[in-house]
Write an enzyme that holds these catalytic residues in place. Structure first.
Site, PDB file in Angstrom:
ATOM      1  N   VAL A   1       0.875  -1.171   0.000  1.00 24.02           N
ATOM      2  CA  VAL A   1       0.000   0.000   0.000  1.00 24.02           C
ATOM      3  C   VAL A   1       0.915   1.224   0.000  1.00 24.02           C
ATOM      4  O   VAL A   1       1.729   1.402   0.912  1.00 24.02           O
ATOM      5  CB  VAL A   1      -0.931   0.026   1.237  1.00 24.02           C
ATOM      6  N   TYR A   2       0.798   2.037  -1.044  1.00 22.49           N
ATOM      7  CA  TYR A   2       1.636   3.230  -1.206  1.00 22.49           C
ATOM      8  C   TYR A   2       0.898   4.461  -0.695  1.00 22.49           C
ATOM      9  O   TYR A   2      -0.324   4.547  -0.787  1.00 22.49           O
ATOM     10  CB  TYR A   2       2.008   3.415  -2.681  1.00 22.49           C
ATOM     11  N   PHE A   3       1.688   5.421  -0.193  1.00 21.45           N
ATOM     12  CA  PHE A   3       1.129   6.638   0.387  1.00 21.45           C
ATOM     13  C   PHE A   3       1.704   7.872  -0.288  1.00 21.45           C
ATOM     14  O   PHE A   3       2.829   7.849  -0.795  1.00 21.45           O
ATOM     15  CB  PHE A   3       1.450   6.691   1.891  1.00 21.45           C
TER      16      PHE A   3
ATOM     17  N   ALA B   1      -2.346   5.970  -1.799  1.00 22.98           N
ATOM     18  CA  ALA B   1      -2.318   6.291  -3.228  1.00 22.98           C
ATOM     19  C   ALA B   1      -2.870   5.122  -4.038  1.00 22.98           C
ATOM     20  O   ALA B   1      -3.742   5.302  -4.879  1.00 22.98           O
ATOM     21  CB  ALA B   1      -0.898   6.611  -3.670  1.00 22.98           C
ATOM     22  N   ALA B   2      -2.347   3.936  -3.781  1.00 20.77           N
ATOM     23  CA  ALA B   2      -2.755   2.756  -4.544  1.00 20.77           C
ATOM     24  C   ALA B   2      -2.130   1.525  -3.902  1.00 20.77           C
ATOM     25  O   ALA B   2      -1.292   1.634  -3.003  1.00 20.77           O
ATOM     26  CB  ALA B   2      -2.298   2.884  -5.992  1.00 20.77           C
TER      27      ALA B   2
END
Length: 186
Positions: free
Chosen positions: A38-40, A110-111
């Site tokens: 999980v990207y931030f 983000a995604a």
């Protein structure tokens, strides 16, 4: 403490042949994992513009079902051909609390990127065979280094392996899985 990840990535057409060729070159299968990243991002700190990444990775060992969660920071790429960059990571006990901490610091999701990753190793070189959801199959070759001064020597070693596999540095990409998935959505 090794902080630099000297790495290349390329799309693979024939996964079974690649695994066989890696074995022929002396790589041995290690662990098979399911990795969920999980990207931030933040409105106050432009991670994308700085060519950095901040993520929480949940890894499940598919042989033992053991779960490990990490917070990772990836610095900007060190050159125009590889995925080499500074990487810092720390194991965390609770992904939900870490997400909440980041959200309280104005970071937002983000995604996500999900993949099955077969790790193979030959001495200090790791080969990751990735089956990335909605993208396809990829090979990452990496060497962990203590300083970026070791980058050129490490890239030469990786290039030699690529050539033995029938690929070249021109076949590699600097795009992250996250970038590839986000470009598909556009």
């Amino acid at each position: 403490m090794k902080q630099y990840e000297i790495e290349i990535k390329l799309f693979v057409k024939n996964l079974k042949q690649l695994i066989q060729d890696l074995k022929t070159l002396g790589f041995q299968k290690e662990v098979l994992k399911r990795e969920e990243d999980v990207y931030f991002y933040s409105r106050h700190y432009d991670i994308k513009k700085r060519d950095e990444a901040l993520r929480i990775r949940k890894s499940t060992n598919l042989m033992t079902n053991q779960i490990k969660t990490q917070l990772n920071f990836k610095g900007p790429k060190l050159d125009k051909i590889s995925m080499s960059r500074k990487e810092l990571e720390i194991e965390i006990e609770n992904a939900s609390i870490m997400e909440e901490i980041l959200q309280n610091l104005d970071f937002e999701k983000a995604a996500s990127v999900c993949k099955t990753r077969q790790y193979m190793r030959r001495n200090d070189i790791t080969a990751c065979i990735d089956q990335v959801e909605n993208l396809g199959n990829f090979l990452e070759l990496e060497i962990l280094a203590e300083s970026k001064d070791q980058k050129e020597k490490s890239l030469k070693r990786i290039e030699g392996i690529l050539e033995n596999l029938g690929y070249s540095m021109e076949d590699t990409t600097q795009k992250s899985y996250l970038s590839m998935l986000m470009n598909q959505e556009k």
